[in-house]
Design a protein around this motif. Structure first.
Motif, PDB file in Angstrom:
ATOM      1  N   PRO A   6       0.839  -1.194   0.000  1.00 18.36           N
ATOM      2  CA  PRO A   6       0.000   0.000   0.000  1.00 18.36           C
ATOM      3  C   PRO A   6       0.881   1.254   0.000  1.00 18.36           C
ATOM      4  O   PRO A   6       1.799   1.364   0.813  1.00 18.36           O
ATOM      5  N   SER A   7       0.596   2.170  -0.936  1.00 19.38           N
ATOM      6  CA  SER A   7       1.466   3.322  -1.135  1.00 19.38           C
ATOM      7  C   SER A   7       0.670   4.616  -1.222  1.00 19.38           C
ATOM      8  O   SER A   7      -0.466   4.627  -1.694  1.00 19.38           O
ATOM      9  N   GLU A   8       1.309   5.705  -0.815  1.00 16.25           N
ATOM     10  CA  GLU A   8       0.664   7.014  -0.822  1.00 16.25           C
ATOM     11  C   GLU A   8       0.663   7.679  -2.194  1.00 16.25           C
ATOM     12  O   GLU A   8      -0.213   8.486  -2.488  1.00 16.25           O
ATOM     13  N   THR A   9       1.670   7.388  -3.023  1.00 20.27           N
ATOM     14  CA  THR A   9       1.774   8.022  -4.342  1.00 20.27           C
ATOM     15  C   THR A   9       2.082   6.975  -5.392  1.00 20.27           C
ATOM     16  O   THR A   9       2.310   5.801  -5.085  1.00 20.27           O
ATOM     17  N   ASP A  10       2.145   7.436  -6.638  1.00 19.73           N
ATOM     18  CA  ASP A  10       2.467   6.534  -7.747  1.00 19.73           C
ATOM     19  C   ASP A  10       3.958   6.578  -8.091  1.00 19.73           C
ATOM     20  O   ASP A  10       4.359   6.275  -9.211  1.00 19.73           O
ATOM     21  N   ALA A  11       4.805   6.926  -7.117  1.00 26.77           N
ATOM     22  CA  ALA A  11       6.243   7.073  -7.346  1.00 26.77           C
ATOM     23  C   ALA A  11       7.013   5.764  -7.232  1.00 26.77           C
ATOM     24  O   ALA A  11       8.237   5.773  -7.176  1.00 26.77           O
ATOM     25  N   GLY A  12       6.335   4.634  -7.186  1.00 21.96           N
ATOM     26  CA  GLY A  12       7.009   3.336  -7.147  1.00 21.96           C
ATOM     27  C   GLY A  12       7.856   3.173  -5.902  1.00 21.96           C
ATOM     28  O   GLY A  12       7.396   3.413  -4.782  1.00 21.96           O
ATOM     29  N   LEU A  13       9.107   2.788  -6.081  1.00 20.94           N
ATOM     30  CA  LEU A  13       9.993   2.542  -4.943  1.00 20.94           C
ATOM     31  C   LEU A  13      10.316   3.807  -4.159  1.00 20.94           C
ATOM     32  O   LEU A  13      10.757   3.733  -3.015  1.00 20.94           O
ATOM     33  N   ASP A  14      10.082   4.979  -4.755  1.00 22.42           N
ATOM     34  CA  ASP A  14      10.327   6.242  -4.060  1.00 22.42           C
ATOM     35  C   ASP A  14       9.121   6.702  -3.248  1.00 22.42           C
ATOM     36  O   ASP A  14       9.196   7.702  -2.535  1.00 22.42           O
ATOM     37  N   SER A  15       8.021   5.999  -3.345  1.00 18.00           N
ATOM     38  CA  SER A  15       6.810   6.384  -2.635  1.00 18.00           C
ATOM     39  C   SER A  15       6.941   6.117  -1.141  1.00 18.00           C
ATOM     40  O   SER A  15       7.738   5.289  -0.706  1.00 18.00           O
ATOM     41  N   MET A  16       6.110   6.801  -0.393  1.00 16.01           N
ATOM     42  CA  MET A  16       5.969   6.508   1.024  1.00 16.01           C
ATOM     43  C   MET A  16       4.860   5.473   1.160  1.00 16.01           C
ATOM     44  O   MET A  16       3.902   5.464   0.380  1.00 16.01           O
ATOM     45  N   ARG A  17       4.989   4.604   2.135  1.00 13.41           N
ATOM     46  CA  ARG A  17       3.980   3.577   2.363  1.00 13.41           C
ATOM     47  C   ARG A  17       2.739   4.182   2.994  1.00 13.41           C
ATOM     48  O   ARG A  17       2.809   5.129   3.756  1.00 13.41           O
ATOM     49  N   SER A  18       1.602   3.583   2.679  1.00 14.48           N
ATOM     50  CA  SER A  18       0.353   3.995   3.294  1.00 14.48           C
ATOM     51  C   SER A  18       0.201   3.230   4.607  1.00 14.48           C
ATOM     52  O   SER A  18       0.523   2.039   4.680  1.00 14.48           O
ATOM     53  N   GLY A  19      -0.327   3.888   5.619  1.00 12.07           N
ATOM     54  CA  GLY A  19      -0.441   3.284   6.937  1.00 12.07           C
ATOM     55  C   GLY A  19      -1.493   2.204   7.049  1.00 12.07           C
ATOM     56  O   GLY A  19      -1.454   1.388   7.953  1.00 12.07           O
ATOM     57  N   HIS A  20      -2.454   2.167   6.129  1.00 11.19           N
ATOM     58  CA  HIS A  20      -3.506   1.154   6.195  1.00 11.19           C
ATOM     59  C   HIS A  20      -3.850   0.745   4.772  1.00 11.19           C
ATOM     60  O   HIS A  20      -4.166   1.595   3.944  1.00 11.19           O
TER      61      HIS A  20
END
Length: 121
Positions: A6-20
């Motif tokens: 689960p990710s906050e953005t569409d930046a792939g490996l550079d994205s921050m993870r989503s908390g839920h």
């Protein structure tokens, strides 16, 4: 092996993870080769949780064909549905960056989620 993160953005490996996982805007799908080297990264926009409901998100993610999902948090119903479908639920609550948690996972430093750690909301 293919995992969904689960990710906050569409930046792939550079994205921050989503908390839920259920409310994540995106899922970063990472495919590993037999030596656990990431060989493919794809970002998929999540369905709208408010429209699809929790079950809709579970069905959507399961339809992407992951072997595992690596989440920071997950409730017991999704945990049970994923586990019953043969999708291993992994948990890490320490690393906010997708790329870094992928490195941790590849090194064997992320364990399957203990069901007692499931969110109770």
């Amino acid at each position: 092996m293919k995992i969904a993160i689960p990710s906050e953005t569409d930046a792939g490996l550079d994205s921050m993870r989503s908390g839920h996982f259920g409310h994540a805007p995106y899922f970063t799908m990472v495919t590993f080769d037999e030596s656990m080297k990431p060989v493919e990264v794809e970002v998929v926009k999540n369905v709208d949780h408010d429209e699809a409901g929790c079950g809709g998100v579970i069905d959507f993610v399961a339809g992407l064909g992951p072997d595992g999902i690596l989440a920071a948090g997950m409730g017991m119903p999704p945990y049970t549905r994923f586990t019953n479908a043969g999708v291993t639920v992994y948990s890490d609550t320490t690393e906010p960056n997708v790329g870094k948690v992928v490195e941790m996972f590849a090194a064997g430093n992320v364990a399957p989620m203990d069901p007692s750690a499931a969110c109770r909301h």
